[in-house]
Design an enzyme around this catalytic site. Structure first.
Site, PDB file in Angstrom:
ATOM      1  N   ASP A   1      -6.727   6.044   5.190  1.00 32.10           N
ATOM      2  CA  ASP A   1      -6.935   6.932   6.347  1.00 32.10           C
ATOM      3  C   ASP A   1      -7.716   8.144   5.841  1.00 32.10           C
ATOM      4  OD1 ASP A   1      -4.968   5.714   8.533  1.00 32.10           O
ATOM      5  OD2 ASP A   1      -3.999   5.589   6.592  1.00 32.10           O
TER       6      ASP A   1
ATOM      7  N   GLN B   1       1.028  11.504  17.785  1.00 31.75           N
ATOM      8  CA  GLN B   1      -0.283  11.103  17.268  1.00 31.75           C
ATOM      9  C   GLN B   1      -0.792   9.807  17.884  1.00 31.75           C
ATOM     10  OE1 GLN B   1       1.263  10.731  13.115  1.00 31.75           O
ATOM     11  NE2 GLN B   1      -0.136   8.997  12.986  1.00 31.75           N
TER      12      GLN B   1
ATOM     13  N   GLY C   1      -3.066   8.227   1.596  1.00 33.10           N
ATOM     14  CA  GLY C   1      -3.943   7.125   1.231  1.00 33.10           C
ATOM     15  C   GLY C   1      -5.383   7.345   1.671  1.00 33.10           C
TER      16      GLY C   1
ATOM     17  N   SER D   1       0.164  -1.681   8.379  1.00 34.75           N
ATOM     18  CA  SER D   1       1.355  -2.106   9.131  1.00 34.75           C
ATOM     19  C   SER D   1       0.943  -2.937  10.344  1.00 34.75           C
ATOM     20  CB  SER D   1       2.145  -0.887   9.600  1.00 34.75           C
ATOM     21  OG  SER D   1       2.467  -0.076   8.494  1.00 34.75           O
ATOM     22  N   ARG D   2      -0.262  -2.691  10.853  1.00 37.65           N
ATOM     23  CA  ARG D   2      -0.711  -3.395  12.059  1.00 37.65           C
ATOM     24  C   ARG D   2      -1.141  -4.837  11.770  1.00 37.65           C
ATOM     25  NH1 ARG D   2      -2.470   1.929  13.027  1.00 37.65           N
ATOM     26  NH2 ARG D   2      -1.740   2.801  15.004  1.00 37.65           N
TER      27      ARG D   2
ATOM     28  N   GLY E   1       0.835  -1.207   0.000  1.00 37.15           N
ATOM     29  CA  GLY E   1       0.000   0.000   0.000  1.00 37.15           C
ATOM     30  C   GLY E   1       0.865   1.251   0.000  1.00 37.15           C
ATOM     31  N   HIS E   2       1.858   1.281   0.877  1.00 34.71           N
ATOM     32  CA  HIS E   2       2.790   2.410   0.906  1.00 34.71           C
ATOM     33  C   HIS E   2       3.488   2.547  -0.456  1.00 34.71           C
ATOM     34  CE1 HIS E   2       3.003   1.416   5.402  1.00 34.71           C
ATOM     35  NE2 HIS E   2       2.597   2.666   5.390  1.00 34.71           N
TER      36      HIS E   2
HETATM   37  P1  AMP Z   1       1.219   5.044   7.775  1.00 30.34           P
HETATM   38  O1  AMP Z   1       2.608   4.523   7.641  1.00 30.34           O
HETATM   39  O2  AMP Z   1       0.241   4.027   8.281  1.00 30.34           O
HETATM   40  O3  AMP Z   1       1.151   6.351   8.496  1.00 30.34           O
HETATM   41  O4  AMP Z   1       0.716   5.334   6.306  1.00 30.34           O
HETATM   42  C1  AMP Z   1       1.426   6.214   5.449  1.00 30.34           C
HETATM   43  C2  AMP Z   1       0.559   6.527   4.260  1.00 30.34           C
HETATM   44  O5  AMP Z   1       0.243   5.321   3.571  1.00 30.34           O
HETATM   45  C3  AMP Z   1      -0.784   7.171   4.664  1.00 30.34           C
HETATM   46  O6  AMP Z   1      -1.094   8.219   3.754  1.00 30.34           O
HETATM   47  C4  AMP Z   1      -1.747   6.017   4.545  1.00 30.34           C
HETATM   48  O7  AMP Z   1      -3.074   6.426   4.265  1.00 30.34           O
HETATM   49  C5  AMP Z   1      -1.152   5.246   3.386  1.00 30.34           C
HETATM   50  N1  AMP Z   1      -1.614   3.846   3.433  1.00 30.34           N
HETATM   51  C6  AMP Z   1      -1.607   3.008   4.499  1.00 30.34           C
HETATM   52  N2  AMP Z   1      -2.163   1.843   4.183  1.00 30.34           N
HETATM   53  C7  AMP Z   1      -2.529   1.924   2.870  1.00 30.34           C
HETATM   54  C8  AMP Z   1      -3.174   1.036   1.951  1.00 30.34           C
HETATM   55  N3  AMP Z   1      -3.574  -0.173   2.314  1.00 30.34           N
HETATM   56  N4  AMP Z   1      -3.385   1.479   0.695  1.00 30.34           N
HETATM   57  C9  AMP Z   1      -3.004   2.738   0.306  1.00 30.34           C
HETATM   58  N5  AMP Z   1      -2.392   3.608   1.123  1.00 30.34           N
HETATM   59  C10 AMP Z   1      -2.169   3.224   2.386  1.00 30.34           C
END
Ligand code: AMP
Length: 286
Positions: free
Chosen positions: A151, A61, A148, A187-188, A36-37
């Site tokens: 969120d 956060q 993404g 990530s979780r 996803g990232h």
């Molecule tokens: P995080 O590392 O969880 O803070 O996510 C970093 C970015 O990746 C944020 O903009 C999230 O919305 C995006 N993101 C996380 N999971 C996904 C996913 N499954 N598909 C697309 N983007 C994602």
């Protein structure tokens, strides 16, 4: 890939690049990178000359100290994935670089969009998100920022922040990357036991059923149906499931009320909190 740990050095480098007409795309993350990232990185790479990724597990956060403690950290694998992806720049700061003692965060008036949905269950969470994204934008000064839809509320908050501060950056919302069984990548997810991992796609199934009944059934009917499904499931503990206006994030009563309507949910599987959403109505002019 160039790795910067110091904010000042990164700013200087990126300003030089921008002066040479490089368009800069920025993808902020908390690491433990998954596909996803990487889909966000790919979109940034397509649109810009230079893609900057940041990995920073932002303490401000996390309203739950246990969640911060248990947040997965896989920095070596992350660096390998970013190199493989062809990302040019990684910002990997310590807390002191992001929040130096002389840095003052301005006050953002995000009310009411920071008090509903996630905001109602994670007090202070969006203050921390706004604080870190604002600071990172100041350091990176990108032309485009990639976030993404996973969120969705976070995207909407940053959209409001950019408008409020009239920041010269284009915000791009990228689609949710899912596993083959529909579970939104997160990530979780690595914290789920095999049994929980098998239950987890139920969230997406509930969202999909709601989409399939839109607009035949009313928002109220589908809201109640979805909430009941998750309350009755033995493995989940529901925080919320709501059908809201994508702009105000307030519950909608009928489908004609807004040009963007979205169903959002958050639920615990044991101690792992998962969120997901699906756009039900999108009549925005592209
Ligand atoms: P995080 O590392 O969880 O803070 O996510 C970093 C970015 O990746 C944020 O903009 C999230 O919305 C995006 N993101 C996380 N999971 C996904 C996913 N499954 N598909 C697309 N983007 C994602």
């Amino acid at each position: 890939m160039r790795i910067f740990k110091e904010a000042a050095a990164l700013s200087t480098y990126l300003q030089q690049q921008a002066q040479q007409s490089a368009r800069i795309g920025f993808v902020p993350t908390m690491g433990a990178l998954h596909a996803g990232h990487l889909s966000l990185m790919a979109e940034a790479q397509q649109d810009n000359d230079l893609t900057v990724c940041s990995i920073f597990v932002n303490p401000t956060q996390f309203n739950d100290p246990n969640d911060l403690l248990k947040y997965p950290r896989t920095i070596e694998a992350d660096i390998a994935a970013l190199i493989q992806q062809g990302v040019e720049v990684l910002f990997l700061p310590e807390v002191e670089e992001v929040y130096p003692s002389d840095w003052q965060t301005p006050h953002f008036d995000l009310n009411p969009i920071d008090t509903v949905l996630e905001g109602a269950y994670r007090p202070g969470h969006f203050d921390g998100v706004a604080q870190v994204v604002h600071r990172l934008l100041h350091i990176v000064q990108p032309h485009r920022l990639y976030m993404g839809q996973k969120d969705f509320q976070q995207w909407r908050i940053i959209d409001a922040l950019i408008q409020q501060l009239v920041l010269p950056v284009e915000l791009v919302c990228c689609p949710i990357a899912r596993e083959s069984d529909g579970l939104a990548m997160s990530s979780r997810n690595v914290r789920l036991t095999p049994h929980q991992r098998q239950s987890a796609p139920f969230l997406h199934q509930v969202l999909q059923h709601i989409a399939s009944q839109t607009p035949a059934q009313s928002p109220a009917q589908l809201r109640t149906w979805g909430q009941t499904q998750l309350k009755q499931h033995p493995d989940f503990r529901l925080d919320y499931l709501d059908i809201v206006d994508g702009g105000t994030l307030m519950p909608v009563q009928n489908w004609a009320e807004s040009d963007l309507i979205i169903v959002c949910l958050a639920a615990y599987l044991a101690e792992v909190r998962l969120i997901d959403n699906l756009i039900l109505i999108d009549k925005r002019t592209k």
